[in-house]
Write an enzyme that holds these catalytic residues in place. Structure first.
Site, PDB file in Angstrom:
ATOM      1  CD  GLU A 100      81.937  88.144  56.641  1.00 43.17           C
ATOM      2  OE1 GLU A 100      82.923  88.810  56.252  1.00 43.17           O
ATOM      3  OE2 GLU A 100      81.980  87.378  57.614  1.00 43.17           O
ATOM      4  CG  ASP A 101      85.978  90.260  54.045  1.00 44.25           C
ATOM      5  OD1 ASP A 101      85.176  89.465  54.584  1.00 44.25           O
ATOM      6  OD2 ASP A 101      87.148  90.399  54.449  1.00 44.25           O
ATOM      7  CG  ASP A 104      87.297  79.808  53.351  1.00 46.08           C
ATOM      8  OD1 ASP A 104      86.966  78.793  52.753  1.00 46.08           O
ATOM      9  OD2 ASP A 104      88.469  79.994  53.737  1.00 46.08           O
ATOM     10  CG  PHE A 153      94.878  83.537  51.315  1.00 45.80           C
ATOM     11  CD1 PHE A 153      94.068  83.375  52.430  1.00 45.80           C
ATOM     12  CD2 PHE A 153      95.701  84.654  51.250  1.00 45.80           C
ATOM     13  CE1 PHE A 153      94.073  84.305  53.461  1.00 45.80           C
ATOM     14  CE2 PHE A 153      95.722  85.587  52.281  1.00 45.80           C
ATOM     15  CZ  PHE A 153      94.909  85.415  53.380  1.00 45.80           C
ATOM     16  NE  ARG A 166      93.130  94.593  57.576  1.00 45.72           N
ATOM     17  CZ  ARG A 166      92.396  93.502  57.796  1.00 45.72           C
ATOM     18  NH1 ARG A 166      91.454  93.155  56.946  1.00 45.72           N
ATOM     19  NH2 ARG A 166      92.605  92.754  58.855  1.00 45.72           N
TER      20      ARG A 166
HETATM   21  P1  5GP Z   1      84.969  81.499  57.072  1.00 45.70           P
HETATM   22  O1  5GP Z   1      84.622  81.616  58.514  1.00 45.70           O
HETATM   23  O2  5GP Z   1      83.769  81.592  56.152  1.00 45.70           O
HETATM   24  O3  5GP Z   1      85.775  80.253  56.778  1.00 45.70           O
HETATM   25  O4  5GP Z   1      85.939  82.690  56.724  1.00 45.70           O
HETATM   26  C1  5GP Z   1      85.440  83.973  56.760  1.00 45.70           C
HETATM   27  C2  5GP Z   1      86.461  85.039  57.083  1.00 45.70           C
HETATM   28  O5  5GP Z   1      87.799  84.575  56.948  1.00 45.70           O
HETATM   29  C3  5GP Z   1      86.322  86.171  56.110  1.00 45.70           C
HETATM   30  O6  5GP Z   1      85.422  87.136  56.567  1.00 45.70           O
HETATM   31  C4  5GP Z   1      87.726  86.682  56.011  1.00 45.70           C
HETATM   32  O7  5GP Z   1      87.953  87.610  57.050  1.00 45.70           O
HETATM   33  C5  5GP Z   1      88.572  85.473  56.201  1.00 45.70           C
HETATM   34  N1  5GP Z   1      88.932  84.848  54.912  1.00 45.70           N
HETATM   35  C6  5GP Z   1      88.402  83.734  54.329  1.00 45.70           C
HETATM   36  N2  5GP Z   1      88.984  83.454  53.156  1.00 45.70           N
HETATM   37  C7  5GP Z   1      89.898  84.433  52.971  1.00 45.70           C
HETATM   38  C8  5GP Z   1      90.834  84.734  51.908  1.00 45.70           C
HETATM   39  O8  5GP Z   1      90.955  84.048  50.870  1.00 45.70           O
HETATM   40  N3  5GP Z   1      91.590  85.848  52.081  1.00 45.70           N
HETATM   41  C9  5GP Z   1      91.505  86.662  53.175  1.00 45.70           C
HETATM   42  N4  5GP Z   1      92.309  87.708  53.218  1.00 45.70           N
HETATM   43  N5  5GP Z   1      90.653  86.410  54.190  1.00 45.70           N
HETATM   44  C10 5GP Z   1      89.865  85.310  54.083  1.00 45.70           C
HETATM   45 MG    MG Z   2      85.403  89.065  56.916  1.00 49.51          MG
END
Ligand code: 5GP
Ligand code: MG
Length: 178
Positions: A100-101, A104, A153, A166
């Protein structure tokens, strides 16, 4: 630095990212030294991290991709959609490493984990370049983490703000309005 309607500031440099990615690759290579690992890269965000990480790996691996999407602008929408680019049976009996990048809330991961579990892999571990520990809600430990970051963010190095940013080589964080 302005991206669409928001101001961002540099947060993690290209060099810091490269150093940390190579350390992660070393840890991952050691962990899978005796077994092939099936790397499951989560698109779109993880594509650059994946490309850099695998070029530093020294273990046997197979690489596949899944699209997952839950974000709308700067908010997690809560609803996760996935699209596999391969037959999911491939996961059966494998040691799977999810790439994963950024993690969150863990919502996307929770959804992916439940889908992967159904295929009965030998094990599932997770590597994420970034983790927001204060937002993360799951019990599943993230085995390989590049950087822990605050609940703000970020963009760049594959991560977008409404599909912009990106291509940025460094990682930027949203500037708080004064
Ligand atoms: P989660 O489901 O854990 O809340 O969020 C995961 C996905 O949301 C990440 O894989 C990413 O694609 C996106 N995401 C979460 N936080 C960020 C952020 O701070 N910046 C960006 N660009 N994408 C985020
Ligand atoms: Mg992602």
């Amino acid at each position: 630095m302005k991206l669409l309607d928001k101001e961002f500031e540099k947060y993690i440099s290209e060099l810091e990212i490269a150093e940390r990615v190579s350390e992660l690759a070393e840890e991952i290579s050691e962990n899978y030294a005796n077994d092939e690992v099936l790397i499951l890269s989560v698109l779109n965000g993880a594509f650059i991290f994946t490309a850099d990480l695998i070029r530093n790996l020294q273990c046997d691996y197979q690489l596949v991709f899944v699209f997952a999407n839950s974000y709308d602008g700067m908010e997690s929408s809560g609803e996760v959609k996935t699209c596999y680019t391969f037959g999911r049976k491939l996961l059966q009996g494998k040691r799977v490493l999810i790439l994963e990048d950024i993690i969150d809330t863990g919502n996307t991961l929770k959804y992916l984990l439940s889908e992967i579990h159904q295929q009965k892999p030998q094990g599932i571990e997770i590597a994420s370049l970034l983790l927001k520990p204060d937002a993360y809600k799951l019990d599943k430990k993230i085995r390989f983490v590049g950087f822990n970051i605050p609940n703000d963010f970020v963009v760049g190095y594959g991560m977008d703000y409404n599909e912009s940013g990106r291509n940025l080589k460094d990682i930027y964080i949203l500037k708080h309005q004064k």
